[in-house]
Design an enzyme around this catalytic site. Sequence first.
Site, PDB file in Angstrom:
ATOM      1  N   ASP A  64     -31.986  57.211  18.105  1.00 30.93           N
ATOM      2  CA  ASP A  64     -31.260  57.758  19.263  1.00 30.93           C
ATOM      3  C   ASP A  64     -31.835  59.098  19.723  1.00 30.93           C
ATOM      4  O   ASP A  64     -32.639  59.727  19.033  1.00 30.93           O
ATOM      5  CB  ASP A  64     -29.758  57.904  18.929  1.00 30.93           C
ATOM      6  CG  ASP A  64     -29.498  58.496  17.535  1.00 30.93           C
ATOM      7  OD1 ASP A  64     -30.391  59.152  16.997  1.00 30.93           O
ATOM      8  OD2 ASP A  64     -28.397  58.293  17.001  1.00 30.93           O
ATOM      9  N   ASN A 133     -16.970  59.545  12.259  1.00 36.15           N
ATOM     10  CA  ASN A 133     -16.021  58.581  12.829  1.00 36.15           C
ATOM     11  C   ASN A 133     -16.493  57.135  12.606  1.00 36.15           C
ATOM     12  O   ASN A 133     -15.985  56.215  13.241  1.00 36.15           O
ATOM     13  CB  ASN A 133     -15.833  58.843  14.334  1.00 36.15           C
ATOM     14  CG  ASN A 133     -17.133  58.670  15.116  1.00 36.15           C
ATOM     15  OD1 ASN A 133     -18.193  58.457  14.531  1.00 36.15           O
ATOM     16  ND2 ASN A 133     -17.047  58.753  16.420  1.00 36.15           N
ATOM     17  N   HIS A 135     -19.633  55.991  13.146  1.00 34.25           N
ATOM     18  CA  HIS A 135     -20.732  55.513  13.988  1.00 34.25           C
ATOM     19  C   HIS A 135     -22.026  55.389  13.184  1.00 34.25           C
ATOM     20  O   HIS A 135     -22.209  56.055  12.154  1.00 34.25           O
ATOM     21  CB  HIS A 135     -20.919  56.388  15.241  1.00 34.25           C
ATOM     22  CG  HIS A 135     -21.552  57.727  15.039  1.00 34.25           C
ATOM     23  ND1 HIS A 135     -21.170  58.834  15.769  1.00 34.25           N
ATOM     24  CD2 HIS A 135     -22.552  58.162  14.233  1.00 34.25           C
ATOM     25  CE1 HIS A 135     -21.910  59.860  15.417  1.00 34.25           C
ATOM     26  NE2 HIS A 135     -22.752  59.486  14.482  1.00 34.25           N
ATOM     27  N   GLU A 140     -20.633  54.554  19.044  1.00 35.33           N
ATOM     28  CA  GLU A 140     -19.304  55.125  18.849  1.00 35.33           C
ATOM     29  C   GLU A 140     -18.241  54.029  18.843  1.00 35.33           C
ATOM     30  O   GLU A 140     -18.387  53.014  19.533  1.00 35.33           O
ATOM     31  CB  GLU A 140     -19.006  56.085  20.016  1.00 35.33           C
ATOM     32  CG  GLU A 140     -19.972  57.251  20.127  1.00 35.33           C
ATOM     33  CD  GLU A 140     -19.632  58.378  19.181  1.00 35.33           C
ATOM     34  OE1 GLU A 140     -19.494  58.132  17.966  1.00 35.33           O
ATOM     35  OE2 GLU A 140     -19.516  59.517  19.657  1.00 35.33           O
TER      36      GLU A 140
HETATM   37  C1  GLP Z   1     -25.542  61.747  14.166  1.00 40.91           C
HETATM   38  C2  GLP Z   1     -26.651  60.727  14.477  1.00 40.91           C
HETATM   39  C3  GLP Z   1     -26.657  59.680  13.448  1.00 40.91           C
HETATM   40  C4  GLP Z   1     -26.508  60.390  12.114  1.00 40.91           C
HETATM   41  C5  GLP Z   1     -25.083  60.798  11.950  1.00 40.91           C
HETATM   42  C6  GLP Z   1     -24.782  61.602  10.689  1.00 40.91           C
HETATM   43  O1  GLP Z   1     -24.727  61.952  15.225  1.00 40.91           O
HETATM   44  N1  GLP Z   1     -26.614  60.099  15.760  1.00 40.91           N
HETATM   45  O2  GLP Z   1     -27.849  58.933  13.532  1.00 40.91           O
HETATM   46  O3  GLP Z   1     -26.846  59.537  11.087  1.00 40.91           O
HETATM   47  O4  GLP Z   1     -24.643  61.424  13.105  1.00 40.91           O
HETATM   48  O5  GLP Z   1     -25.210  62.920  10.800  1.00 40.91           O
HETATM   49  P1  GLP Z   1     -25.270  63.919   9.567  1.00 40.91           P
HETATM   50  O6  GLP Z   1     -26.285  63.371   8.631  1.00 40.91           O
HETATM   51  O7  GLP Z   1     -25.682  65.238  10.141  1.00 40.91           O
HETATM   52  O8  GLP Z   1     -23.918  63.932   8.950  1.00 40.91           O
END
Ligand code: GLP
Length: 241
Positions: A64, A133, A135, A140
């Site tokens: 993404d 959440n 995702h 989402e």
């Molecule tokens: C982000 C990304 C995800 C990521 C997730 C967890 O928003 N879009 O690809 O894996 O949230 O993030 P973190 O590792 O900082 O908790």
Amino acid sequence: MEAVVDQLEQGVRDSLEQQAFRPLGLATGRTMEPLYAALVSRLRDWPTDRLQLLRQRWLSFNLDEYVGLSPEHPSSFSAFMGHHLVRPLGLHPAQVLLPDGAAADPEAAADHFAAEIRSAGGIGSQLLGLGSNGHVGFNEPPCGPDMRCRVVRLSPATRSQNAPAFQGSPGLVPEQAITLGLHEILAANELHLIVTGAPKAGILRKALDLDGDPEVPASWLRRHPKLWLWVDDAAWGEEGH
Ligand code: GLP
């Protein structure tokens, strides 16, 4: 973390030796930072000829990118990959592909990114983090398993979760992103879901207990025949499963 790095290193080595390198699917986020640091240090220890081969053949696709951020923006996922992988490994930026968040037509950029993945033969190993959440990528809730690469609106929960990369201010986090859909994610050869830290214990438990629920997009991952789960003690929770 070492165990997942072992497996990834072995997978990359095998696919180079078999001359059948399938593109890796990569993720960003704080969870991935120690993983990339460990993987880079392993790969840089490879003999020079094998490292050269790796640099020639590397191709990866990220999950993404934020809409409206250019690759030069310090909070873009492109900048994250440059910092944690492209420069430390000596790759060319064109080998580590992300959706074009700065495109004038983000929907067209999403379609183009999905087409690039198809023409590269699809994803081999896909790394995934877990959003607070539920995702994966930026899929989402609510989200079904057939959703494809597209432009999405980010939830307030996600904009808060990712605020630390934007001077701590959720309002500075872009409102939209381009993300691979669960359709492309579930089409990868194998999935590696990596979850660390106590704050993720509750949502991880939901993702594992539910059998495909749109309100917890990660719960669809259980349907993949090769899902690897890499979880530290804190995220696993005290009671265990
Ligand atoms: C982000 C990304 C995800 C990521 C997730 C967890 O928003 N879009 O690809 O894996 O949230 O993030 P973190 O590792 O900082 O908790």
